[in-house]
Design a protein around this motif. Structure first.
Motif, short mmCIF file in Angstrom:
data_model
loop_
_atom_site.label_atom_id
_atom_site.label_comp_id
_atom_site.label_asym_id
_atom_site.label_seq_id
_atom_site.Cartn_x
_atom_site.Cartn_y
_atom_site.Cartn_z
N UNK A 69 6.90 -15.59 -19.69
CA UNK A 69 7.11 -14.74 -18.52
C UNK A 69 5.76 -14.33 -17.95
N UNK A 70 5.63 -14.42 -16.64
CA UNK A 70 4.39 -14.05 -15.96
C UNK A 70 4.52 -12.62 -15.44
N UNK A 71 3.65 -11.74 -15.93
CA UNK A 71 3.72 -10.33 -15.55
C UNK A 71 2.78 -9.96 -14.42
N UNK A 72 1.85 -10.86 -14.11
CA UNK A 72 0.89 -10.56 -13.05
C UNK A 72 -0.53 -10.82 -13.52
N UNK A 73 -1.48 -10.28 -12.78
CA UNK A 73 -2.89 -10.43 -13.11
C UNK A 73 -3.50 -9.07 -13.45
N UNK A 171 -4.00 -3.70 -12.15
CA UNK A 171 -3.03 -4.76 -12.40
C UNK A 171 -2.22 -5.01 -11.15
N UNK A 172 -1.90 -6.28 -10.91
CA UNK A 172 -1.15 -6.64 -9.72
C UNK A 172 0.34 -6.36 -9.90
N UNK A 173 1.02 -6.21 -8.78
CA UNK A 173 2.47 -6.06 -8.77
C UNK A 173 3.05 -7.08 -7.79
N UNK A 174 4.26 -7.52 -8.05
CA UNK A 174 4.94 -8.47 -7.15
C UNK A 174 5.69 -7.70 -6.08
N UNK A 175 6.06 -8.44 -5.04
CA UNK A 175 6.84 -7.83 -3.98
C UNK A 175 5.96 -6.98 -3.08
N UNK A 176 6.47 -5.85 -2.69
CA UNK A 176 5.70 -4.98 -1.81
C UNK A 176 5.91 -5.34 -0.35
N UNK A 177 5.25 -4.56 0.51
CA UNK A 177 5.46 -4.69 1.95
C UNK A 177 4.26 -5.17 2.73
N UNK A 178 3.39 -5.98 2.10
CA UNK A 178 2.23 -6.49 2.82
C UNK A 178 2.65 -7.37 3.99
N UNK A 179 3.73 -8.11 3.82
CA UNK A 179 4.19 -8.99 4.89
C UNK A 179 3.15 -10.03 5.26
N UNK A 180 2.88 -10.18 6.56
CA UNK A 180 1.86 -11.12 7.00
C UNK A 180 0.50 -10.43 7.10
N UNK A 181 0.46 -9.14 6.78
CA UNK A 181 -0.80 -8.43 6.71
C UNK A 181 -1.28 -7.90 8.05
N UNK A 182 -2.27 -7.01 8.01
CA UNK A 182 -2.80 -6.42 9.25
C UNK A 182 -4.04 -7.12 9.79
N UNK A 183 -4.44 -8.23 9.17
CA UNK A 183 -5.72 -8.85 9.54
C UNK A 183 -5.54 -10.31 9.97
N UNK A 206 2.34 -12.76 -6.86
CA UNK A 206 1.27 -11.79 -7.07
C UNK A 206 -0.01 -12.15 -6.33
N UNK A 207 -0.21 -13.43 -5.98
CA UNK A 207 -1.47 -13.84 -5.39
C UNK A 207 -1.23 -15.03 -4.47
N UNK A 208 -2.00 -15.09 -3.39
CA UNK A 208 -2.02 -16.27 -2.53
C UNK A 208 -3.46 -16.74 -2.39
#
Length: 234
Positions: A69-73, A171-183, A206-208
Motif C-alpha cells: 500500500x502506498x501511503x504517500x511521500x 508528509x503528502x496527502x492524496x486528494x484535496x482541492x488543488x484542481x488545475x492550480x492557480x499558476x 500524491x505527486x505529478x
C-alpha cells in the motif's frame, strides 16, 4: 523530448493550502526561493501481508505475496534561507514583525497539523531539443508538484562555524482541492502559451511530474501573491 536528463534543482515554490487542500488566494500565501540544498521525496509504503499455505510435512502448498500500500511521500527539505515567510507557510507558526511591519523572525510553537502547503519544484533539463530552432520557450524543466503536504515541522538546528542548514519535514496527502492550480506552469497550445494544468490530479494521487517549457517564477525573499488560475474564478 523522450529522454530528459535532470541537471540540477532550480527553483521551488511553496503555496499555502487550507484544511481541504485548496490553494488559498491572497497576497501573503506563497513563497518562491532557490537557496536550498535538496528535496527528498521518500516513498512511504506498507508491505502488505503475505499469504502462505504450509502442509504438515513442511511442503508449501501455496503462496501469495502481499500487495503493498502506498501511503504517500515523506518529504525532507534542506534549505539555507532563514525566511520567516517560508517557515510560516510550511509550519503554520507565527511570524515576528518589526516596527515597520516587515517580517524579521518567527516563533517555534506547536506542530500545526491542520495547516498545509503545496510544493512545486523546477529542475533544469539537459536536452538540446529544448533549444532547437523550432522550439518555443527558453529551455525546459522537469516540474514536480505535490499539491498537499501537511505536518510541516523544522528539525534540529545547530549554529556554529559551519554553514547552517535548516531541515523541514512533512508528509503528502492524496486528494484535496488543488484542481488545475492557480499558476501557469505548462504550455496549453502549440505556440507555447502558458496556462494552468490541463487536468487535475486524481483523488488517490500524491505527486505529478512532467516536462515543461514554461520557465519557473523568479525567487524573491518575501511573500508572493496567489491570484491566478482558480483564484480568478473564485
Amino acid at each position: 523530448m523522450t529522454c530528459p536528463l535532470i541537471a540540477n534543482a532550480d527553483v521551488m515554490r511553496l503555496t499555502r493550502v487550507d484544511g481541504c487542500g485548496r490553494p488559498i488566494c491572497g497576497d501573503d500565501n506563497a513563497f518562491v526561493f532557490d537557496c536550498f540544498a535538496s528535496l527528498a521525496m521518500n516513498a512511504n509504503t506498507d508491505d502488505g501481508t503475505d499469504v502462505k499455505y504450509t502442509a504438515a510435512n513442511g511442503k508449501v502448498c501455496g503462496f501469495k505475496k502481499g500487495c503493498p500500500s502506498f501511503n504517500g511521500y515523506d518529504i525532507e527539505l534542506d534549505f539555507y534561507s532563514v525566511s520567516p515567510e517560508l517557515i510560516e507557510i510550511a509550519t503554520g507558526n507565527p511570524v515576528v514583525y518589526g516596527f515597520d511591519g516587515r517580517p524579521i523572525g518567527y516563533d517555534d510553537c506547536s506542530i500545526q497539523c491542520n495547516s498545509g502547503f503545496a510544493i512545486e519544484l523546477w529542475a533544469e533539463v539537459l536536452n538540446t531539443e529544448a533549444c532547437a530552432a523550432d522550439a518555443v520557450g527558453e529551455g525546459a524543466w522537469i516540474y514536480f508538484l505535490m499539491p498537499w503536504v501537511s505536518n510541516g515541522q523544522l528539525g534540529d538546528l545547530e549554529v556554529g562555524s559551519d554553514a547552517v542548514t535548516l531541515t523541514l519535514t512533512g508528509s503528502t496527502r492524496a486528494g484535496g482541492g488543488w484542481g488545475v492550480g492557480p499558476y501557469d506552469v505548462m504550455p496549453i497550445d502549440a505556440a507555447g502559451t502558458a496556462g494552468t494544468l490541463l487536468t487535475p490530479l486524481g483523488s488517490n494521487c500524491h505527486r505529478r511530474t512532467f516536462v515543461t517549457t514554461v520557465a519557473p517564477p523568479k525567487p524573491v525573499c518575501e511573500y508572493t501573491p496567489v491570484q491566478g488560475g482558480l483564484c480568478l474564478a473564485s
